[in-house]
Design a protein around this motif. Structure first.
Motif, PDB file in Angstrom:
ATOM      1  N   ILE A 112       0.901  -1.216  -0.067  1.00 18.00           N
ATOM      2  CA  ILE A 112       0.160   0.030  -0.160  1.00 18.00           C
ATOM      3  C   ILE A 112       0.943   1.311  -0.076  1.00 18.00           C
ATOM      4  O   ILE A 112       0.321   2.137  -0.148  1.00 18.00           O
ATOM      5  N   ASP A 113       2.184   1.231   0.268  1.00 19.53           N
ATOM      6  CA  ASP A 113       3.053   2.328   0.086  1.00 19.53           C
ATOM      7  C   ASP A 113       4.479   2.088  -0.190  1.00 19.53           C
ATOM      8  O   ASP A 113       5.122   1.285   0.318  1.00 19.53           O
ATOM      9  N   SER A 137       3.171   1.987  -5.349  1.00 22.94           N
ATOM     10  CA  SER A 137       2.386   2.208  -4.290  1.00 22.94           C
ATOM     11  C   SER A 137       2.324   3.591  -3.449  1.00 22.94           C
ATOM     12  O   SER A 137       3.546   3.881  -3.137  1.00 22.94           O
ATOM     13  N   LYS A 139       0.266   5.487  -0.224  1.00 20.64           N
ATOM     14  CA  LYS A 139      -0.808   5.474   0.663  1.00 20.64           C
ATOM     15  C   LYS A 139      -1.700   6.715   0.674  1.00 20.64           C
ATOM     16  O   LYS A 139      -2.877   6.513   1.001  1.00 20.64           O
ATOM     17  N   ALA A 141      -2.133   8.722  -2.028  1.00 24.88           N
ATOM     18  CA  ALA A 141      -3.021   8.521  -3.157  1.00 24.88           C
ATOM     19  C   ALA A 141      -3.879   7.399  -3.240  1.00 24.88           C
ATOM     20  O   ALA A 141      -4.931   7.257  -4.244  1.00 24.88           O
ATOM     21  N   GLY A 142      -3.672   6.386  -2.557  1.00 26.06           N
ATOM     22  CA  GLY A 142      -4.765   5.260  -2.526  1.00 26.06           C
ATOM     23  C   GLY A 142      -4.461   4.278  -3.348  1.00 26.06           C
ATOM     24  O   GLY A 142      -5.368   3.378  -3.819  1.00 26.06           O
ATOM     25  N   THR A 143      -3.274   4.391  -4.143  1.00 28.03           N
ATOM     26  CA  THR A 143      -2.795   3.498  -5.049  1.00 28.03           C
ATOM     27  C   THR A 143      -1.916   2.339  -4.436  1.00 28.03           C
ATOM     28  O   THR A 143      -1.160   2.498  -3.706  1.00 28.03           O
ATOM     29  N   TRP A 346     -15.982  -2.410  -3.589  1.00 29.37           N
ATOM     30  CA  TRP A 346     -15.338  -1.492  -4.189  1.00 29.37           C
ATOM     31  C   TRP A 346     -16.624  -0.735  -5.191  1.00 29.37           C
ATOM     32  O   TRP A 346     -17.502  -1.544  -5.449  1.00 29.37           O
ATOM     33  N   SER A 350     -14.673   4.422  -8.390  1.00 33.83           N
ATOM     34  CA  SER A 350     -13.770   4.756  -7.872  1.00 33.83           C
ATOM     35  C   SER A 350     -12.267   4.732  -7.963  1.00 33.83           C
ATOM     36  O   SER A 350     -12.166   3.786  -8.461  1.00 33.83           O
ATOM     37  N   THR A 352      -9.642   4.570  -6.308  1.00 30.43           N
ATOM     38  CA  THR A 352      -8.990   3.685  -5.495  1.00 30.43           C
ATOM     39  C   THR A 352      -9.684   2.268  -5.496  1.00 30.43           C
ATOM     40  O   THR A 352      -9.784   1.503  -4.287  1.00 30.43           O
ATOM     41  N   LYS A 355      -7.692  -0.601  -3.803  1.00 31.01           N
ATOM     42  CA  LYS A 355      -7.504  -0.773  -2.484  1.00 31.01           C
ATOM     43  C   LYS A 355      -8.718  -1.206  -1.660  1.00 31.01           C
ATOM     44  O   LYS A 355      -8.852  -1.643  -0.713  1.00 31.01           O
ATOM     45  N   GLU A 356     -10.012  -0.542  -2.209  1.00 31.38           N
ATOM     46  CA  GLU A 356     -11.187  -0.883  -1.463  1.00 31.38           C
ATOM     47  C   GLU A 356     -11.273  -2.483  -1.609  1.00 31.38           C
ATOM     48  O   GLU A 356     -11.990  -2.764  -0.698  1.00 31.38           O
TER      49      GLU A 356
END
Length: 389
Positions: A112-113, A137, A139, A141-143, A346, A350, A352, A355-356
């Motif tokens: 996630i980051d 990744s 955190k 930006a949510g990518t 998700w 969205s 993201t 991530k959802e």
């Protein structure tokens, strides 16, 4: 006195009876012979060009398509050639999705980051494009790095047909948001980018239990053609079908998923040519342009261009070479899994969505079958081209 159980009229055989029996049984015999000749001629008109029972993954037949970009459907998996995601055993070929954190050295924090996945640098990406081959990744930006790894095998450049038959004996996977597919794509974009050059979906399903879906989960099998001058005008809904089973589903046992395709017609079927999922007769319309009514369609305030009628063939764009694809995708943002159905974690719009999906792991991972049950298991593949060998 005559007894009532006597039948004097039966004492003498009528001479016509022998002739009637002869005609009856002779007609049956002639019908059997004619049927056998028709069946023989039908099969003699095909040439077997692929017969694989997956003692191994033959690189002379199969390509691994490796990327992470979602293949135009926004799916969440990163496809690999990892033996954990595609392997063979006594049962056949297994295409099995796995958690990225379980089958790589990438940690949950890196997922996630602050981690870069670059398949081009690794020398593994089989396509071009930054989005398809790499991601960082972040955190904020949510990518995230693709949370799932799976596999996608194709016969592109090695086995393809223009008219013929394909039969795949397979068992579908169990698990929410798994998307198994047995399908075909054109070797070249002869009539333009997707879907202008066509797509043939022999068998698609959802790994979800089917109660939440009007069109079914793993108890349903979908077949379709995708075609349209532009993606916004994909007319698959005019050429598609669905078959559901009761008290079981397509992950419980093996079935034969097939397509038969000629210049005049195309249909997909399950187990037998008699159980057709959908059937299309091409010459019902002058062209696929007419079938779709695209001359009356406006997209983005513009009229559409007709890419097919120039050939004067009613089957265009289904008149050029197509190859076979076997894969298990996961999730996606193209509407195959509708928003708000089945506790979907998700939203398609969205930014993201991956991530959802990952954040909702507690709601879906427990539904995935153990071992190869979460994967597509393929016992055999046969492909015939139309015409003699």
């Amino acid at each position: 006195m005559q007894r009532y159980d006597e039948k004097p009229w039966a004492a003498t055989k009528h001479p016509k009876i022998k002739w009637e029996r002869g005609i009856f049984y002779g007609s049956i015999g002639i019908g059997v012979v004619i049927g056998a000749i028709i069946c023989y001629m039908a099969y003699a008109s095909y040439c077997l060009i692929l017969d694989d029972e997956f003692k191994s993954i033959d690189k002379n037949i199969w390509n691994f398509e490796i990327q992470r970009g979602g293949f135009g459907s926004g799916t969440f998996e990163w496809t690999t050639d990892d033996p954990k995601n595609a392997y063979t055993d006594a049962e056949g070929l297994h295409i099995v999705p796995t958690l990225t954190t379980e089958t790589t050295k990438i940690t949950k924090d890196q997922l996630i980051d602050n981690f870069v996945l670059n398949l081009t640098t690794d020398g593994t990406c089989t396509t071009q494009g930054i989005e398809e081959c790499s991601i960082r990744s972040n955190k904020t930006a949510g990518t995230i790095i693709n949370p799932i790894r799976s596999a996608r095998l194709s016969t592109k450049g090695k086995r393809s047909i223009t008219y013929g038959k394909v039969e795949v004996v397979a068992k579908m996977p169990q698990g929410n948001w798994l998307w198994p597919a047995i399908w075909m794509m054109p070797e070249k974009d002869t009539y333009g980018k997707w879907p202008a050059s066509g797509e043939i979906d022999i068998a698609e399903s959802r790994g979800n239990f089917g109660d939440d879906y009007p069109s079914g989960g793993r108890d349903a099998l979908i077949g379709a053609l995708h075609w349209g001058p532009v993606p916004e005008a994909d007319a698959f809904y005019k050429t598609s079908g669905l078959h559901r089973v009761r008290r079981t589903d397509y992950s419980k046992s093996f079935h034969t998923f097939g397509v038969e395709w000629s210049e005049d017609y195309l249909f997909t079927y399950i187990d037998s040519r008699l159980l057709q999922v959908f059937f299309i007769k091409f010459n019902k319309y002058k062209s696929m342009w007419d079938r779709g009514g695209f001359g009356e369609t406006i997209v983005n305030h513009s009229a559409l261009f007709d890419p097919w009628s120039q050939t004067n063939r009613a089957s265009t764009p289904f008149d050029h070479p197509f190859y076979l694809i076997l894969n298990v995708a996961v999730g996606g943002t193209n509407g195959f899994f509708p928003d708000g159905v089945g506790n979907k974690p998700w939203g398609d719009k969205s930014p993201t969505a991956p991530k959802e999906f990952w954040d909702g792991q507690s709601s879906w991972y427990s539904t995935w079958g153990e071992g190869e049950k979460r994967g597509l298991t393929v016992k055999s593949v046969k492909m015939w081209k139309q015409g003699g060998c």
